[in-house]
Write a protein that holds these residues in place. Structure first.
Motif, PDB file in Angstrom:
ATOM      1  N   SER A 224      56.968  -3.996  57.525  1.00 24.31           N
ATOM      2  CA  SER A 224      55.614  -4.536  57.488  1.00 24.31           C
ATOM      3  C   SER A 224      55.044  -4.311  56.097  1.00 24.31           C
ATOM      4  N   THR A 225      54.312  -5.275  55.589  1.00 21.45           N
ATOM      5  CA  THR A 225      53.740  -5.190  54.263  1.00 21.45           C
ATOM      6  C   THR A 225      52.256  -5.453  54.343  1.00 21.45           C
ATOM      7  N   THR A 226      51.465  -4.607  53.722  1.00 23.53           N
ATOM      8  CA  THR A 226      50.020  -4.815  53.641  1.00 23.53           C
ATOM      9  C   THR A 226      49.643  -4.909  52.175  1.00 23.53           C
TER      10      THR A 226
ATOM     11  N   GLY B  51      42.765  -6.723  52.985  1.00 27.32           N
ATOM     12  CA  GLY B  51      44.154  -7.126  52.939  1.00 27.32           C
ATOM     13  C   GLY B  51      44.648  -7.607  54.289  1.00 27.32           C
ATOM     14  N   ARG B  52      45.929  -7.759  54.369  1.00 23.67           N
ATOM     15  CA  ARG B  52      46.532  -8.247  55.601  1.00 23.67           C
ATOM     16  C   ARG B  52      47.899  -7.599  55.771  1.00 23.67           C
ATOM     17  N   CYS B  53      48.371  -7.555  56.986  1.00 19.82           N
ATOM     18  CA  CYS B  53      49.710  -7.068  57.282  1.00 19.82           C
ATOM     19  C   CYS B  53      50.572  -8.263  57.665  1.00 19.82           C
ATOM     20  N   THR B  54      51.729  -8.319  57.098  1.00 14.94           N
ATOM     21  CA  THR B  54      52.684  -9.352  57.476  1.00 14.94           C
ATOM     22  C   THR B  54      54.041  -8.696  57.643  1.00 14.94           C
ATOM     23  N   ARG B  55      54.916  -9.379  58.311  1.00 13.44           N
ATOM     24  CA  ARG B  55      56.265  -8.874  58.501  1.00 13.44           C
ATOM     25  C   ARG B  55      57.170  -9.582  57.501  1.00 13.44           C
ATOM     26  N   THR B  56      57.897  -8.815  56.754  1.00 14.64           N
ATOM     27  CA  THR B  56      58.810  -9.395  55.769  1.00 14.64           C
ATOM     28  C   THR B  56      60.122  -9.758  56.458  1.00 14.64           C
TER      29      THR B  56
ATOM     30  N   SER C 170      55.382  -0.515  55.312  1.00 17.84           N
ATOM     31  CA  SER C 170      55.655   0.459  56.370  1.00 17.84           C
ATOM     32  C   SER C 170      56.967   0.126  57.055  1.00 17.84           C
ATOM     33  N   GLY C 171      57.425   1.070  57.854  1.00 22.08           N
ATOM     34  CA  GLY C 171      58.588   0.844  58.698  1.00 22.08           C
ATOM     35  C   GLY C 171      58.211  -0.060  59.870  1.00 22.08           C
ATOM     36  N   THR C 172      59.147  -0.279  60.755  1.00 18.70           N
ATOM     37  CA  THR C 172      58.952  -1.234  61.846  1.00 18.70           C
ATOM     38  C   THR C 172      58.459  -0.598  63.137  1.00 18.70           C
ATOM     39  N   LEU C 173      58.429   0.723  63.228  1.00 21.20           N
ATOM     40  CA  LEU C 173      57.951   1.361  64.448  1.00 21.20           C
ATOM     41  C   LEU C 173      56.451   1.170  64.592  1.00 21.20           C
ATOM     42  N   ASN C 174      55.968   1.121  65.826  1.00 22.46           N
ATOM     43  CA  ASN C 174      54.548   0.879  66.077  1.00 22.46           C
ATOM     44  C   ASN C 174      53.650   1.891  65.380  1.00 22.46           C
ATOM     45  N   GLY C 175      53.986   3.172  65.464  1.00 18.62           N
ATOM     46  CA  GLY C 175      53.167   4.198  64.815  1.00 18.62           C
ATOM     47  C   GLY C 175      53.105   4.021  63.307  1.00 18.62           C
ATOM     48  N   GLN C 176      54.206   3.597  62.715  1.00 25.76           N
ATOM     49  CA  GLN C 176      54.235   3.349  61.274  1.00 25.76           C
ATOM     50  C   GLN C 176      53.359   2.152  60.924  1.00 25.76           C
ATOM     51  N   ARG C 177      53.515   1.067  61.665  1.00 22.78           N
ATOM     52  CA  ARG C 177      52.703  -0.139  61.402  1.00 22.78           C
ATOM     53  C   ARG C 177      51.233   0.130  61.673  1.00 22.78           C
ATOM     54  N   ASP C 178      50.936   0.852  62.756  1.00 24.12           N
ATOM     55  CA  ASP C 178      49.542   1.145  63.076  1.00 24.12           C
ATOM     56  C   ASP C 178      48.886   2.005  62.003  1.00 24.12           C
ATOM     57  N   THR C 179      49.647   2.916  61.415  1.00 22.60           N
ATOM     58  CA  THR C 179      49.115   3.722  60.312  1.00 22.60           C
ATOM     59  C   THR C 179      48.775   2.822  59.131  1.00 22.60           C
ATOM     60  N   ALA C 180      49.674   1.890  58.810  1.00 24.82           N
ATOM     61  CA  ALA C 180      49.433   0.974  57.691  1.00 24.82           C
ATOM     62  C   ALA C 180      48.209   0.105  57.948  1.00 24.82           C
ATOM     63  N   VAL C 181      48.120  -0.465  59.130  1.00 25.82           N
ATOM     64  CA  VAL C 181      46.992  -1.341  59.465  1.00 25.82           C
ATOM     65  C   VAL C 181      45.688  -0.546  59.471  1.00 25.82           C
TER      66      VAL C 181
END
Length: 85
Positions: free
Chosen positions: A80-82, A70-75, A49-60
């Motif tokens: 963000s990568t899940t 799975g897990r979310c981490t920041r590259t 995902s992108g770095t914006l909160n809405g983008q990360r929250d969608t991924a999570v």
């Protein structure tokens, strides 16, 4: 065969003090994406995902459905990568 699925982030909260959060509908949309990804039974899926909160929250949120793990981490690049093991 490799498969790429492009998913746009869920709806943002247009009337909230901070626009960069998911609305109730946006959280529902993320859950629907998660159910669909689980239903497809993808092999070695990776969600970026992108770095914006809405983008990360969608991924999570989309990975927190039955049948997904799975897990979310920041590259280092700032995305963000899940992953689902």
């Amino acid at each position: 065969m490799p498969l790429i699925c492009l998913v746009r982030h869920g709806q943002a909260s247009a009337t909230a003090e901070d626009y960069d959060v998911l609305s109730d509908l946006g959280r529902t949309q993320a859950a629907v994406v998660g159910r669909e990804l689980a239903r497809r039974g993808l092999r070695d899926p990776l969600l970026v995902s992108g770095t914006l909160n809405g983008q990360r929250d969608t991924a999570v949120s989309s990975r927190r459905r039955p049948g997904t793990r799975g897990r979310c981490t920041r590259t280092p690049a700032g995305t963000s990568t899940t992953t689902w093991p």
